[in-house]
Design a protein around this motif. Structure first.
Motif, PDB file in Angstrom:
ATOM      1  N   ALA A 199       0.808  -1.219   0.000  1.00 44.07           N
ATOM      2  CA  ALA A 199       0.000   0.000   0.000  1.00 44.07           C
ATOM      3  C   ALA A 199       0.841   1.269   0.000  1.00 44.07           C
ATOM      4  O   ALA A 199       0.479   2.261  -0.655  1.00 44.07           O
ATOM      5  CB  ALA A 199      -0.940  -0.004   1.205  1.00 44.07           C
ATOM      6  N   CYS A 200       1.976   1.256   0.716  1.00 41.78           N
ATOM      7  CA  CYS A 200       2.801   2.480   0.775  1.00 41.78           C
ATOM      8  C   CYS A 200       3.305   2.870  -0.602  1.00 41.78           C
ATOM      9  O   CYS A 200       3.271   4.048  -0.985  1.00 41.78           O
ATOM     10  CB  CYS A 200       3.948   2.289   1.768  1.00 41.78           C
ATOM     11  SG  CYS A 200       4.986   0.839   1.456  1.00 41.78           S
ATOM     12  N   MET A 201       3.775   1.878  -1.359  1.00 45.49           N
ATOM     13  CA  MET A 201       4.331   2.163  -2.686  1.00 45.49           C
ATOM     14  C   MET A 201       3.226   2.333  -3.726  1.00 45.49           C
ATOM     15  O   MET A 201       3.359   3.116  -4.669  1.00 45.49           O
ATOM     16  CB  MET A 201       5.293   1.042  -3.106  1.00 45.49           C
ATOM     17  CG  MET A 201       6.453   0.863  -2.147  1.00 45.49           C
ATOM     18  SD  MET A 201       7.389   2.403  -1.905  1.00 45.49           S
ATOM     19  CE  MET A 201       8.363   1.979  -0.471  1.00 45.49           C
ATOM     20  N   ARG A 202       2.149   1.621  -3.547  1.00 43.80           N
ATOM     21  CA  ARG A 202       0.996   1.780  -4.445  1.00 43.80           C
ATOM     22  C   ARG A 202       0.456   3.213  -4.329  1.00 43.80           C
ATOM     23  O   ARG A 202       0.103   3.848  -5.331  1.00 43.80           O
ATOM     24  CB  ARG A 202      -0.072   0.751  -4.042  1.00 43.80           C
ATOM     25  CG  ARG A 202      -1.257   0.639  -4.983  1.00 43.80           C
ATOM     26  CD  ARG A 202      -0.955  -0.253  -6.173  1.00 43.80           C
ATOM     27  NE  ARG A 202      -2.147  -0.426  -6.980  1.00 43.80           N
ATOM     28  CZ  ARG A 202      -2.997  -1.451  -6.847  1.00 43.80           C
ATOM     29  NH1 ARG A 202      -2.751  -2.402  -5.979  1.00 43.80           N
ATOM     30  NH2 ARG A 202      -4.054  -1.541  -7.612  1.00 43.80           N
ATOM     31  N   ASN A 203       0.393   3.708  -3.104  1.00 45.53           N
ATOM     32  CA  ASN A 203      -0.093   5.074  -2.890  1.00 45.53           C
ATOM     33  C   ASN A 203       0.836   6.094  -3.536  1.00 45.53           C
ATOM     34  O   ASN A 203       0.392   7.052  -4.181  1.00 45.53           O
ATOM     35  CB  ASN A 203      -0.202   5.351  -1.391  1.00 45.53           C
ATOM     36  CG  ASN A 203      -0.588   6.779  -1.085  1.00 45.53           C
ATOM     37  OD1 ASN A 203      -1.652   7.237  -1.468  1.00 45.53           O
ATOM     38  ND2 ASN A 203       0.295   7.507  -0.405  1.00 45.53           N
ATOM     39  N   LEU A 204       2.154   5.898  -3.366  1.00 45.87           N
ATOM     40  CA  LEU A 204       3.111   6.817  -3.990  1.00 45.87           C
ATOM     41  C   LEU A 204       2.986   6.800  -5.510  1.00 45.87           C
ATOM     42  O   LEU A 204       3.045   7.851  -6.166  1.00 45.87           O
ATOM     43  CB  LEU A 204       4.541   6.440  -3.578  1.00 45.87           C
ATOM     44  CG  LEU A 204       4.964   6.853  -2.166  1.00 45.87           C
ATOM     45  CD1 LEU A 204       6.252   6.154  -1.760  1.00 45.87           C
ATOM     46  CD2 LEU A 204       5.121   8.372  -2.082  1.00 45.87           C
ATOM     47  N   HIS A 205       2.793   5.610  -6.077  1.00 48.20           N
ATOM     48  CA  HIS A 205       2.668   5.512  -7.531  1.00 48.20           C
ATOM     49  C   HIS A 205       1.399   6.213  -8.024  1.00 48.20           C
ATOM     50  O   HIS A 205       1.429   6.928  -9.033  1.00 48.20           O
ATOM     51  CB  HIS A 205       2.649   4.049  -7.955  1.00 48.20           C
ATOM     52  CG  HIS A 205       2.686   3.865  -9.444  1.00 48.20           C
ATOM     53  ND1 HIS A 205       3.844   3.982 -10.181  1.00 48.20           N
ATOM     54  CD2 HIS A 205       1.690   3.601 -10.349  1.00 48.20           C
ATOM     55  CE1 HIS A 205       3.577   3.787 -11.459  1.00 48.20           C
ATOM     56  NE2 HIS A 205       2.273   3.557 -11.584  1.00 48.20           N
TER      57      HIS A 205
END
Length: 485
Positions: free
Chosen positions: A290-296
């Motif tokens: 979720a952390c990287m999905r949100n950044l993307h």
């Protein structure tokens, strides 16, 4: 550390501490112990830190298991492989040198973590609970027979074996056979057994059946450790002047927040399979936490990320396998609202710097879950951080369903996840999302990212997700029948 070889060779009973020492060919003759004697010999900083980190990995996984409502039997199964990996303790039948090395590491790691977790009542409580669970796992599943008896004989547990007359008078026997051994202790030492009505009480004494003997031992271990931690806390201020140890202890004390990442902590850019800039969109949808999905998603929406967002996401992509050439292509395409000159002046250098090609040329590692949770807290307009910790409850639920709705996450899963988040077990919530969204690849509840382990690093999440996809593709290619549903 005071070695067993330095103790008196004859049996000596320490009435104050309840210790009965016996000589042995090993410095640490027993795999079970109450850690009565702290280390006093020379220990390198490296050994100081690595012994503690490996033990902390075990204790953090124990705490995660409780957050995931595992039964004790399930906990033992999960911890079997984790203990063997990070904190093995083999029997005396193993090579003498190996047995002593393993027990020395166990001993040092325990005392270092005492220093790290004695600092507050909350840290002490969590440490005692995890250590007591580890002791119970070893007592009931690792050590048995003569070795267990040797341990019980090595301490004065202040219990009295009830006589046959007392047993017959209080317990009796409906089968005509002797009811077995009972131990007499003050009832205040076994409150858990009193609550469950598993003992017989008389004149302030509890008669504990042999089958429940472990409760006396565990209560003694817990009480002993609690007192030792309080004594350690009083002595801790003397360490404040040691600039070598304080940063290590500060870092260790955060270990329960998100576990301790292992192989991903020092991973290099070559750790992942090669990626191209054009692959990132699909990768983000399929495999990112979720952390990287949100950044993307924020990058695609705003055509920009602030500094800490670029740093968190860029290092993650680097370890995932994005080369410096592809990284420059990816970020240039992503920052489509700005001109080439501005990109080259303000962003190109920082991207190359994160790959160790500018400045001091350091090979920066990607941030672990613990680092994301505790450093560079996001403010208004920021996109970095951990959604499980830094999003509001409503925003988190909405974001998770948007991100993972097509991969099997539903509203029915939210209460369990949000309950874990509310309790502060953010990496456990992330692990549960991983299990749900990878159920189609055969991941069952409780398996985590493999072997029951919890998520402790974003790259660990993504790598395991890609591994499961490749495994599924391999089966399809071999012509195996793939079950749906």
């Amino acid at each position: 550390m005071l070695s067993r070889g330095e103790y008196k060779k004859h049996q000596v009973k320490d009435r104050k501490g309840g210790i009965v020492e016996t000589h042995s060919h090993l410095k640490y003759p027993l795999r079970l112990n109450f850690y009565d004697k702290p280390p006093i010999e020379d220990i390198t900083i490296e050994e100081f830190e690595t012994s503690a980190l490996d033990r902390l990995r075990v204790l953090a996984e124990i705490e995660s298991s409780y957050a995931r409502n595992r039964t004790f039997k399930e906990l033992c199964e999960v911890m079997k492989s984790i203990c063997e990996k990070y904190l093995p303790l083999h029997s005396d039948s193993a090579a003498r040198e190996n047995a002593d090395v393993e027990r020395r590491k166990d001993h040092i790691g325990h005392f270092v973590l005492r220093l790290a977790f004695c600092r507050s009542e909350e840290l002490r409580r969590r440490f005692v609970k995890a250590e007591t669970s580890l002791f119970r796992i070893r007592y009931e599943n690792v050590v048995e027979g003569a070795e267990r008896e040797a341990f019980l004989s090595s301490r004065d547990f202040d219990w009295v074996l009830a006589t046959n007359e007392e047993i017959q008078e209080l317990i009796g026997s409906t089968s005509g056979e002797p009811p077995g051994r009972y131990y007499k202790v003050k009832w205040t030492r076994v409150p858990d057994l009193v609550e469950k009505r598993r003992v017989v009480l008389k004149a302030g004494m509890a008669y504990v059946p042999a089958s429940e003997q472990v409760s006396i031992v565990l209560q003694e271990f817990q009480s002993h450790l609690e007192k030792d931690l309080e004594r350690t806390a009083k002595a801790l201020p003397r360490l404040d002047e040691d600039t070598r140890l304080v940063p290590i202890l500060d870092n260790l004390s955060k270990g329960f927040l998100a576990g301790v990442s292992s192989e991903w902590s020092n991973a290099s850019a070559a750790s992942g399979d090669a990626l191209t800039a054009d692959m990132i969109d699909e990768m983000a949808f399929k495999h990112f936490p979720a952390c990287m999905r949100n950044l993307h998603m924020c990058l695609r929406r705003d055509k920009h990320l602030k500094h800490f967002g670029r740093l968190q996401y860029g290092l993650f992509l680097k370890i995932l396998g994005l080369s410096i050439e592809e990284a420059l292509v990816f970020w240039r395409k992503s920052f489509s609202k700005i001109q080439d000159d501005k990109f080259n002046k303000e962003y190109r250098y920082n991207i190359r710097h994160s790959y160790g090609l500018e400045g001091k040329r350091a090979n920066y590692a990607a941030k672990s879950c613990q680092q994301i949770l505790t450093s560079d807290q996001p403010g208004p307009g920021d996109s970095h951080g951990c959604p499980y910790r830094h999003f509001s409850a409503d925003n988190l639920q909405s974001a998770l369903l948007t991100m993972y709705g097509e991969q099997g996450l539903t509203s029915a899963d939210m209460p369990e996840i949000m309950s874990t988040v509310k309790a502060g077990h953010y990496h456990v919530a992330c692990t549960r999302v991983f299990e749900i969204t990878h159920a189609r690849q055969g991941v069952k509840k409780g398996e985590g990212v493999g072997g029951g382990e919890s998520v402790t690093h974003p790259n660990q999440y993504a790598a395991r997700s890609r591994e499961l996809e490749k495994k599924a593709e391999g089966k399809d290619g071999d012509g195996d029948v793939v079950m749906q549903g």
